[in-house]
Motif scaffolding. Sequence first.
Motif, PDB file in Angstrom:
ATOM      1  N   TYR A  34       0.835  -1.195   0.000  1.00  0.00           N
ATOM      2  CA  TYR A  34       0.000   0.000   0.000  1.00  0.00           C
ATOM      3  C   TYR A  34       0.873   1.249   0.000  1.00  0.00           C
ATOM      4  O   TYR A  34       0.552   2.244  -0.643  1.00  0.00           O
ATOM      5  CB  TYR A  34      -0.935  -0.008   1.217  1.00  0.00           C
ATOM      6  CG  TYR A  34      -1.805   1.217   1.258  1.00  0.00           C
ATOM      7  CD1 TYR A  34      -2.911   1.326   0.421  1.00  0.00           C
ATOM      8  CD2 TYR A  34      -1.510   2.276   2.108  1.00  0.00           C
ATOM      9  CE1 TYR A  34      -3.702   2.451   0.433  1.00  0.00           C
ATOM     10  CE2 TYR A  34      -2.300   3.411   2.126  1.00  0.00           C
ATOM     11  CZ  TYR A  34      -3.397   3.495   1.285  1.00  0.00           C
ATOM     12  OH  TYR A  34      -4.169   4.631   1.292  1.00  0.00           O
ATOM     13  N   SER A  35       1.984   1.179   0.704  1.00  0.00           N
ATOM     14  CA  SER A  35       2.897   2.320   0.772  1.00  0.00           C
ATOM     15  C   SER A  35       3.388   2.730  -0.620  1.00  0.00           C
ATOM     16  O   SER A  35       3.471   3.922  -0.932  1.00  0.00           O
ATOM     17  CB  SER A  35       4.079   1.972   1.675  1.00  0.00           C
ATOM     18  OG  SER A  35       5.003   3.018   1.721  1.00  0.00           O
ATOM     19  N   ALA A  37       1.815   2.144  -3.509  1.00  0.00           N
ATOM     20  CA  ALA A  37       0.669   2.708  -4.234  1.00  0.00           C
ATOM     21  C   ALA A  37       0.407   4.139  -3.770  1.00  0.00           C
ATOM     22  O   ALA A  37       0.140   5.035  -4.578  1.00  0.00           O
ATOM     23  CB  ALA A  37      -0.567   1.837  -4.032  1.00  0.00           C
ATOM     24  N   GLN A  38       0.498   4.362  -2.478  1.00  0.00           N
ATOM     25  CA  GLN A  38       0.294   5.695  -1.919  1.00  0.00           C
ATOM     26  C   GLN A  38       1.377   6.652  -2.433  1.00  0.00           C
ATOM     27  O   GLN A  38       1.095   7.805  -2.772  1.00  0.00           O
ATOM     28  CB  GLN A  38       0.330   5.602  -0.398  1.00  0.00           C
ATOM     29  CG  GLN A  38      -0.104   6.839   0.309  1.00  0.00           C
ATOM     30  CD  GLN A  38      -0.117   6.633   1.816  1.00  0.00           C
ATOM     31  OE1 GLN A  38       0.624   5.815   2.354  1.00  0.00           O
ATOM     32  NE2 GLN A  38      -0.964   7.366   2.491  1.00  0.00           N
ATOM     33  N   GLN A  39       2.614   6.176  -2.517  1.00  0.00           N
ATOM     34  CA  GLN A  39       3.718   6.988  -3.030  1.00  0.00           C
ATOM     35  C   GLN A  39       3.450   7.378  -4.489  1.00  0.00           C
ATOM     36  O   GLN A  39       3.728   8.506  -4.893  1.00  0.00           O
ATOM     37  CB  GLN A  39       5.028   6.220  -2.915  1.00  0.00           C
ATOM     38  CG  GLN A  39       6.236   6.983  -3.408  1.00  0.00           C
ATOM     39  CD  GLN A  39       7.509   6.139  -3.357  1.00  0.00           C
ATOM     40  OE1 GLN A  39       7.473   4.938  -3.098  1.00  0.00           O
ATOM     41  NE2 GLN A  39       8.634   6.775  -3.613  1.00  0.00           N
ATOM     42  N   VAL A  41       0.484   7.755  -5.952  1.00  0.00           N
ATOM     43  CA  VAL A  41      -0.573   8.770  -5.974  1.00  0.00           C
ATOM     44  C   VAL A  41      -0.032  10.102  -5.460  1.00  0.00           C
ATOM     45  O   VAL A  41      -0.364  11.166  -5.990  1.00  0.00           O
ATOM     46  CB  VAL A  41      -1.809   8.301  -5.180  1.00  0.00           C
ATOM     47  CG1 VAL A  41      -2.861   9.396  -5.110  1.00  0.00           C
ATOM     48  CG2 VAL A  41      -2.401   7.048  -5.821  1.00  0.00           C
ATOM     49  N   ASP A  42       0.825  10.067  -4.455  1.00  0.00           N
ATOM     50  CA  ASP A  42       1.463  11.300  -3.970  1.00  0.00           C
ATOM     51  C   ASP A  42       2.273  11.952  -5.092  1.00  0.00           C
ATOM     52  O   ASP A  42       2.246  13.175  -5.261  1.00  0.00           O
ATOM     53  CB  ASP A  42       2.380  11.017  -2.780  1.00  0.00           C
ATOM     54  CG  ASP A  42       1.634  10.811  -1.480  1.00  0.00           C
ATOM     55  OD1 ASP A  42       0.461  11.233  -1.396  1.00  0.00           O
ATOM     56  OD2 ASP A  42       2.226  10.243  -0.542  1.00  0.00           O
ATOM     57  N   ILE A  56      -7.186   3.711  -5.461  1.00  0.00           N
ATOM     58  CA  ILE A  56      -6.299   2.615  -5.067  1.00  0.00           C
ATOM     59  C   ILE A  56      -7.183   1.434  -4.696  1.00  0.00           C
ATOM     60  O   ILE A  56      -8.086   1.577  -3.872  1.00  0.00           O
ATOM     61  CB  ILE A  56      -5.400   3.002  -3.877  1.00  0.00           C
ATOM     62  CG1 ILE A  56      -4.489   4.173  -4.237  1.00  0.00           C
ATOM     63  CG2 ILE A  56      -4.576   1.802  -3.423  1.00  0.00           C
ATOM     64  CD1 ILE A  56      -3.661   4.689  -3.077  1.00  0.00           C
ATOM     65  N   TYR A 147      -1.766  -3.941  -4.765  1.00  0.00           N
ATOM     66  CA  TYR A 147      -2.573  -2.719  -4.796  1.00  0.00           C
ATOM     67  C   TYR A 147      -2.497  -2.127  -6.197  1.00  0.00           C
ATOM     68  O   TYR A 147      -1.432  -1.752  -6.667  1.00  0.00           O
ATOM     69  CB  TYR A 147      -2.062  -1.714  -3.761  1.00  0.00           C
ATOM     70  CG  TYR A 147      -2.216  -2.232  -2.350  1.00  0.00           C
ATOM     71  CD1 TYR A 147      -3.381  -1.987  -1.632  1.00  0.00           C
ATOM     72  CD2 TYR A 147      -1.230  -3.010  -1.762  1.00  0.00           C
ATOM     73  CE1 TYR A 147      -3.545  -2.486  -0.352  1.00  0.00           C
ATOM     74  CE2 TYR A 147      -1.383  -3.518  -0.487  1.00  0.00           C
ATOM     75  CZ  TYR A 147      -2.538  -3.252   0.208  1.00  0.00           C
ATOM     76  OH  TYR A 147      -2.707  -3.759   1.480  1.00  0.00           O
ATOM     77  N   VAL A 149      -3.565   0.749  -8.923  1.00  0.00           N
ATOM     78  CA  VAL A 149      -3.974   2.145  -9.005  1.00  0.00           C
ATOM     79  C   VAL A 149      -4.730   2.290 -10.320  1.00  0.00           C
ATOM     80  O   VAL A 149      -4.206   1.969 -11.393  1.00  0.00           O
ATOM     81  CB  VAL A 149      -2.770   3.104  -8.941  1.00  0.00           C
ATOM     82  CG1 VAL A 149      -3.232   4.551  -9.063  1.00  0.00           C
ATOM     83  CG2 VAL A 149      -2.004   2.899  -7.644  1.00  0.00           C
TER      84      VAL A 149
END
Length: 172
Positions: A34-35, A37-39, A41-42, A56, A147, A149
Amino acid sequence: MMVSSPFGGGRAPGNLPRLPTPPTGWPIGSYATYSEAQQAVDFLAESEFAVTDVTIVGVDLMLVERVIGKLTWGRALAAGAFSGAWFGLFAGLLLGMFVNQGFALQVLTGLVLGILSGLVFAAIGYGMSRGRRRDFSSASQLVAGRYDVLCQPRSAEQARELLAKLALKPPS
């Protein structure tokens, strides 16, 4: 994070569906954590991309139960006392607000009675199940195997190009 209600109708704030709805969009990236995927999107957000088009999605969901330790009388009673203390403190605060005398006494009484009742109920529960089931304590977590995106089709190509630049960046 917003949790939707299955009983509300229409759409939630931000034009999100209120009812559980499968995600839509084209895949623009797939990540192991998840980290990551979050990176991604960031990175899109920092690149002035319209991230409201992005979702996500956790795929291959698993319930992971991590064993913390052996459940003993001490741990069971401590957990009961702790949860009873919170309930007793809450009840004592409520009593203290509505009873005109001795606010501190009401709170202290609620706390003590909460701890005692928590101990009693924990002892009964643990004593009745001891040796028959769950002689361990654990923490459960919902995790995904990967994950993905997703992005709405109108801007998916632009998002893919930006994420390709992210993949080429050296790790920091």
